[in-house]
Design a protein around this motif. Structure first.
Motif, mmCIF file in Angstrom:
data_model
loop_
_atom_site.group_PDB
_atom_site.id
_atom_site.type_symbol
_atom_site.label_atom_id
_atom_site.label_comp_id
_atom_site.label_asym_id
_atom_site.label_seq_id
_atom_site.Cartn_x
_atom_site.Cartn_y
_atom_site.Cartn_z
ATOM 1 N N GLU A 134 0.822 -1.217 0.000
ATOM 2 C CA GLU A 134 0.000 0.000 0.000
ATOM 3 C C GLU A 134 0.853 1.262 0.000
ATOM 4 O O GLU A 134 0.558 2.228 -0.714
ATOM 5 C CB GLU A 134 -0.924 -0.017 1.226
ATOM 6 C CG GLU A 134 -1.990 1.061 1.202
ATOM 7 C CD GLU A 134 -3.040 0.882 2.293
ATOM 8 O OE1 GLU A 134 -3.775 1.848 2.561
ATOM 9 O OE2 GLU A 134 -3.124 -0.228 2.867
ATOM 10 N N ALA A 179 2.632 1.731 -3.441
ATOM 11 C CA ALA A 179 1.650 2.133 -4.450
ATOM 12 C C ALA A 179 1.299 3.612 -4.315
ATOM 13 O O ALA A 179 1.169 4.336 -5.316
ATOM 14 C CB ALA A 179 0.400 1.272 -4.328
ATOM 15 N N LYS A 180 1.166 4.082 -3.082
ATOM 16 C CA LYS A 180 0.818 5.484 -2.848
ATOM 17 C C LYS A 180 1.902 6.405 -3.404
ATOM 18 O O LYS A 180 1.609 7.367 -4.126
ATOM 19 C CB LYS A 180 0.637 5.735 -1.352
ATOM 20 C CG LYS A 180 0.272 7.189 -1.009
ATOM 21 C CD LYS A 180 0.238 7.424 0.491
ATOM 22 C CE LYS A 180 1.636 7.444 1.082
ATOM 23 N NZ LYS A 180 1.653 7.855 2.513
ATOM 24 N N GLU A 236 2.140 6.280 -7.208
ATOM 25 C CA GLU A 236 0.881 6.650 -7.857
ATOM 26 C C GLU A 236 0.335 5.497 -8.708
ATOM 27 O O GLU A 236 -0.119 5.681 -9.843
ATOM 28 C CB GLU A 236 1.058 7.918 -8.697
ATOM 29 C CG GLU A 236 1.465 9.130 -7.849
ATOM 30 C CD GLU A 236 1.676 10.394 -8.661
ATOM 31 O OE1 GLU A 236 1.303 10.406 -9.860
ATOM 32 O OE2 GLU A 236 2.216 11.375 -8.115
ATOM 33 N N LEU A 237 0.377 4.310 -8.109
ATOM 34 C CA LEU A 237 -0.158 3.106 -8.728
ATOM 35 C C LEU A 237 -1.146 2.456 -7.769
ATOM 36 O O LEU A 237 -1.433 3.009 -6.703
ATOM 37 C CB LEU A 237 0.976 2.131 -9.080
ATOM 38 C CG LEU A 237 1.982 2.611 -10.139
ATOM 39 C CD1 LEU A 237 3.175 1.669 -10.205
ATOM 40 C CD2 LEU A 237 1.314 2.726 -11.505
ATOM 41 N N GLU A 238 -1.638 1.291 -8.123
ATOM 42 C CA GLU A 238 -2.583 0.584 -7.274
ATOM 43 C C GLU A 238 -1.868 -0.522 -6.500
ATOM 44 O O GLU A 238 -0.923 -1.137 -7.002
ATOM 45 C CB GLU A 238 -3.698 -0.030 -8.125
ATOM 46 C CG GLU A 238 -4.555 0.986 -8.868
ATOM 47 C CD GLU A 238 -5.348 1.885 -7.945
ATOM 48 O OE1 GLU A 238 -5.747 1.408 -6.851
ATOM 49 O OE2 GLU A 238 -5.578 3.059 -8.311
ATOM 50 N N LYS A 239 -2.331 -0.761 -5.276
ATOM 51 C CA LYS A 239 -1.810 -1.867 -4.484
ATOM 52 C C LYS A 239 -1.935 -3.181 -5.267
ATOM 53 O O LYS A 239 -2.904 -3.400 -5.972
ATOM 54 C CB LYS A 239 -2.565 -1.953 -3.152
ATOM 55 C CG LYS A 239 -2.082 -3.028 -2.202
ATOM 56 C CD LYS A 239 -2.891 -2.983 -0.912
ATOM 57 C CE LYS A 239 -2.432 -4.047 0.089
ATOM 58 N NZ LYS A 239 -2.743 -5.412 -0.382
ATOM 59 N N GLU A 259 -0.277 -4.039 -7.827
ATOM 60 C CA GLU A 259 0.250 -3.966 -9.189
ATOM 61 C C GLU A 259 1.696 -4.459 -9.159
ATOM 62 O O GLU A 259 2.353 -4.475 -8.119
ATOM 63 C CB GLU A 259 0.161 -2.548 -9.739
ATOM 64 C CG GLU A 259 -1.244 -2.130 -10.131
ATOM 65 C CD GLU A 259 -1.277 -0.907 -11.028
ATOM 66 O OE1 GLU A 259 -1.296 -1.074 -12.258
ATOM 67 O OE2 GLU A 259 -1.287 0.215 -10.494
#
Length: 236
Positions: free
Chosen positions: A184, A187-188, A191-194, A196
């Protein structure tokens, strides 16, 4: 900038100005010595630097030749001095998230060959390429070797500071690659999704005397990252 680095830049500029291509021959060593008014050892260091960068290759008894340039935007996977030189045509910036003097983790202590009660610099930063997050870095620097860091240095090129500001000679690195999924926090920042995909590069950088000075973990944004490998020779 040291003399041999300046000469390396001039030779690289000569290649670009004359639009030299793969296999084109450069002036011989003696001519380069005369042109720049320096010793054989200085020119040799310049050529060795260019060979490591993949700009030239040398053939004993035949001369110095232009090597086909790397693809634009690709990061040298085996670079021993960070990736900034691979992306020198791009706008690279850094956001310093954390810089402090602390004690190493068990993992960092083992990789830096230091005791758990020894001081290290801990650096956490995001690297951006043209304003887009490229990587999240966490590094531990042996404070007995890298005696001073501040946010201005960390926001620029730490390795340039080490070589030019501290006068240290970087030797080699050991690099380990891991493929996984972003947590998490990663990703933050990227600037991606958890969950990925991610490429994590774990490296131990050494001075030319073999002393480890930097243990780093770099998590790359898969959407922004491209890599290449340049090998100088093969043994069959």
């Amino acid at each position: 900038m040291l003399k041999y680095q300046h000469i390396a830049n001039e030779i690289e500029k000569y290649i670009e100005d004359h639009a030299l291509k793969q296999g084109d021959k450069l002036p011989v060593l003696e001519k380069l010595m005369t042109q720049f008014g320096v010793s054989k050892s200085t020119v040799t260091k310049s050529l060795d630097l260019l060979e490591k960068k993949g700009v030239v290759f040398q053939v004993r008894g035949s001369g110095i030749f232009v090597r086909k340039h790397k693809r634009k935007g690709y990061i040298n996977l085996l670079a021993s001095q960070g990736f900034k030189n691979s992306l020198e045509e791009f706008q690279l910036t850094s956001e310093v998230l954390q810089l402090k003097v602390t004690k190493p983790t068990q993992e960092a202590a083992v990789n830096l060959n230091v005791e758990l009660n020894q001081d290290v610099y801990y650096v956490k930063r995001i690297r951006y390429i043209h304003g887009q997050p490229l990587s999240l870095e966490e590094s531990y620097f042996n404070k007995a070797i890298i005696t001073y860091l501040n946010k201005e240095i960390v926001a620029e090129s730490i390795f340039n500071y080490i070589t030019e500001g501290l006068g240290l000679k970087i030797g080699f690195s050991d690099t380990f690659l891991h493929i996984g999924k972003l947590n998490e926090e990663e990703a933050k920042y990227l600037e991606l999704e958890k969950d990925e995909p991610k490429l994590e590069m774990e490296s131990v950088f050494h001075l030319n005397n073999g002393q480890p000075f930097d243990f780093s973990k770099v998590t790359y944004n898969y959407q922004q990252s491209q890599f290449f490998v340049q090998a100088s020779s093969y043994s069959l």
